[in-house]
Design an enzyme around this catalytic site. Structure first.
Site, PDB file in Angstrom:
ATOM      1  N   GLU A  35       0.865  -1.179   0.000  1.00 39.69           N
ATOM      2  CA  GLU A  35       0.000   0.000   0.000  1.00 39.69           C
ATOM      3  C   GLU A  35       0.902   1.229   0.000  1.00 39.69           C
ATOM      4  O   GLU A  35       1.806   1.334   0.837  1.00 39.69           O
ATOM      5  CB  GLU A  35      -0.910   0.021   1.229  1.00 39.69           C
ATOM      6  CG  GLU A  35      -1.856   1.211   1.219  1.00 39.69           C
ATOM      7  CD  GLU A  35      -2.719   1.336   2.453  1.00 39.69           C
ATOM      8  OE1 GLU A  35      -3.461   2.336   2.556  1.00 39.69           O
ATOM      9  OE2 GLU A  35      -2.642   0.458   3.339  1.00 39.69           O
ATOM     10  N   ARG A 262       5.897 -12.982   9.663  1.00 44.46           N
ATOM     11  CA  ARG A 262       6.491 -11.643   9.521  1.00 44.46           C
ATOM     12  C   ARG A 262       7.923 -11.670  10.032  1.00 44.46           C
ATOM     13  O   ARG A 262       8.308 -12.530  10.827  1.00 44.46           O
ATOM     14  CB  ARG A 262       5.713 -10.627  10.339  1.00 44.46           C
ATOM     15  CG  ARG A 262       4.354 -10.290   9.811  1.00 44.46           C
ATOM     16  CD  ARG A 262       3.662  -9.299  10.714  1.00 44.46           C
ATOM     17  NE  ARG A 262       4.439  -8.067  10.840  1.00 44.46           N
ATOM     18  CZ  ARG A 262       4.020  -7.012  11.530  1.00 44.46           C
ATOM     19  NH1 ARG A 262       2.863  -7.037  12.155  1.00 44.46           N
ATOM     20  NH2 ARG A 262       4.747  -5.925  11.597  1.00 44.46           N
ATOM     21  N   LYS A 272       4.004   1.402  10.300  1.00 39.32           N
ATOM     22  CA  LYS A 272       4.096   2.657   9.543  1.00 39.32           C
ATOM     23  C   LYS A 272       3.577   3.827  10.367  1.00 39.32           C
ATOM     24  O   LYS A 272       4.098   4.943  10.285  1.00 39.32           O
ATOM     25  CB  LYS A 272       3.320   2.544   8.236  1.00 39.32           C
ATOM     26  CG  LYS A 272       4.030   1.733   7.164  1.00 39.32           C
ATOM     27  CD  LYS A 272       3.231   1.750   5.878  1.00 39.32           C
ATOM     28  CE  LYS A 272       3.856   0.846   4.833  1.00 39.32           C
ATOM     29  NZ  LYS A 272       3.013   0.753   3.626  1.00 39.32           N
TER      30      LYS A 272
END
Length: 557
Positions: A35, A262, A272
């Site tokens: 994104e 992850r 983020k």
């Protein structure tokens, strides 16, 4: 003896099984779908390397697709930075695509779901919808609009698209199962009204698809065979599959979502939102600050793409999350830089040294190697003169037998130059040494082949000619946080763990060749550490970032 084959990781095994069960090799296709709401960070490097690495292994195309469904947070700047990062890591994508390319198709499919009684327009606020979902142990409450007539939902949905309603006043929800133990299946929102311009589509759309709706359908449109994502999306997989089942046509590739662990690295954060907070509160100087765990920050610090890829390879592909030691990353960086970094001389805590028996006004150019780890790295010329700078810690007036650097009455070799002997010192009113005086053996020049040049002394130190030296600003970077997991405690602000000594700026001197070094070029300041020239450098101010120290006791398992 036949070379031992590397065992398959679990994702590769899935692909091999799919091939054995009828998937054609030319149907394999992957994607990396960030994104564009921030810069890529160290965690993304794993997803990049997995997807593009599988593309290389199976000679399959990999799309770079931007899942740009939230115009409130997405910007072209982030798109550009992501493309730069993927390219820098050494990967090539097949196509650059955007979820926004598919807005019309997604809308058309949503209309079809309404017609089939599988979606409805809900006029409740998002807070009420969340409350009605309850929790996995408690049945959800159906929306009063769940069974509204199809024609009514169709009309409202079109009017939502046309911008007739306020942001947040309505949403389109899938009609699935309000009793499901999987909260994602309790009538998830597919579209919300958002009167914000999009970085690509401008003001054409007033409604935007939710990630879960757009992501899987985008995979299907692109005919991605294996949609690989991190473990937090594992419980989204049933919804991914439900959405796919609504639009799937026989004979097409049915994309498969699979999840991997992850990558969490000690002393780093990868949220983020928290990275943006570091910038907003001036803890760091932007996304590419060398203390940031972003790819651009690591690149600016001097990490190499090869080192990062080697790091990901050592970490491997796992199903269970764990904390990776930052020392392993530094080890991989140090290992790679040792092979590729040019050796140069710089003095970061300078003290003047005068060779009293070297003729005043004389200078000469000496030959030194660029990298003794590289066969064809070549040599360069460095200037030598009567007055030099050496490191303050390389001299002691008196020292024990284990001090192998310069002391009064003792000898050392100046790297690629002569053997010198400490003779006397000059001090200021506080007793601090300001100048060291030495003598040199003029027949001991390195590489000259004389008997004196072959004489062994216990220490070799680096230096720069004072007359020719250029001033350098050295930025020594340390960990940004003081604890391994700064955001592990939910009730404690991660900013409490900021390291106040995360950067130390000092002034030194470097050999004149540093003027011509390119920004980002890997260097080893001999006997000090690995550095790279920073973009803040000017024609008169040469700035170098420390990438990693020269040595570390860490050994990978």
């Amino acid at each position: 003896m036949e070379e031992e084959k590397k065992s398959l990781n679990f994702i590769e095994q899935i692909i091999e099984d799919d091939l054995a069960n009828g998937l054609k090799r030319d149907q394999i296709r992957f994607r990396f779908p960030p994104e564009p709401n921030g810069y890529l960070h160290v965690g993304h490097t794993k997803a990049i390397c997995i997807n593009f690495g599988l593309g290389e292994k199976y000679n399959a195309p990999v799309n770079l697709r931007f899942d740009d469904t939230n115009p409130e947070k997405e910007e072209q700047e982030f798109v550009d930075s992501i493309m730069k990062d993927v390219e820098w890591l050494g990967f090539k994508w097949d196509k650059v695509l955007y979820a926004s390319d598919y807005f019309q198709q997604l809308y058309d499919w949503a209309v079809q779901l309404i017609k089939e009684g599988k979606a409805y327009v809900d006029e409740q606020p998002s807070e009420v919808i969340t409350e009605q979902r309850k929790n996995p142990a408690e049945p959800g409450i159906e929306s009063p609009f769940r069974n509204r007539p199809v024609e009514e939902s169709l009309d409202l949905f079109e009017r939502m698209k046309n911008g007739e309603f306020e942001s947040g006043s309505m949403s389109l929800r899938a009609k699935i199962d309000m009793l499901s133990p999987n909260m994602n299946m309790r009538d998830p929102v597919m579209y919300r009204i958002l009167n914000k311009p999009h970085h690509r589509t401008g003001t054409a759309w007033k409604i935007y698809p939710m990630y879960d709706w757009a992501h899987g359908e985008s995979d299907y449109i692109e005919q991605i065979s294996h949609s690989l994502c991190s473990l937090e999306f594992e419980n989204h997989r049933p919804l991914y599959n439900w959405y796919l089942d609504q639009v799937y046509e026989e004979g097409k590739v049915k994309n498969k979502q699979r999840e991997f662990a992850r990558m969490n690295v000690s002393y780093m954060i990868t949220s983020k939102r928290k990275l943006q907070r570091l910038i907003a509160e001036n803890v760091v100087n932007g996304w590419d600050d060398p203390r940031m765990p972003t790819i651009s920050g690591m690149r600016r610090k001097g990490f190499t793409a090869n080192a990062i890829r080697n790091f990901i390879d050592k970490v491997g592909v796992a199903k269970r999350e764990n904390l990776i030691e930052i020392q392993l990353l530094d080890f991989c960086v140090r290992e790679d830089l040792n092979k590729v970094a040019k050796r140069v001389m710089a003095v970061v805590d300078p003290i003047k040294l005068v060779i009293e028996n070297y003729p005043e006004g004389q200078e000469e150019w000496l030959t030194t190697e660029n990298n003794n780890e590289q066969e064809n790295a070549g040599t360069r010329e460095i200037p030598f003169s009567r007055e030099l700078y050496i490191e303050r810690e390389d001299f002691k007036e008196e020292a024990g037998n284990k001090f192998f650097r310069l002391r009064l009455g003792g000898e050392v070799r100046l790297k690629s130059a002569y053997i010198i002997k400490g003779e006397r010192v000059e001090k200021d009113e506080n007793g601090e040494i300001t100048t060291i005086y030495a003598s040199y053996d003029e027949k001991s020049k390195s590489g000259s082949g004389t008997e004196e040049s072959l004489r062994k002394v216990k220490g070799t130190i680096h230096w720069v000619s004072a007359k020719h030296a250029i001033p350098v600003e050295v930025r020594n970077y340390e960990k940004l946080f003081t604890v391994e997991q700064p955001d592990a405690e939910k009730d404690v602000d991660f900013l409490n763990f900021i390291n106040p000594e995360s950067v130390n700026v000092i002034q030194g001197f470097g050999e004149p060749s540093l003027k011509d070094v390119a920004v980002g070029e890997p260097l080893q300041f001999q006997r000090i550490g690995y550095f790279t020239k920073d973009q803040d450098s000017t024609d008169t101010n040469f700035v170098f970032n420390r990438t990693v120290t020269l040595k570390d006791s860490y050994k990978p398992e």
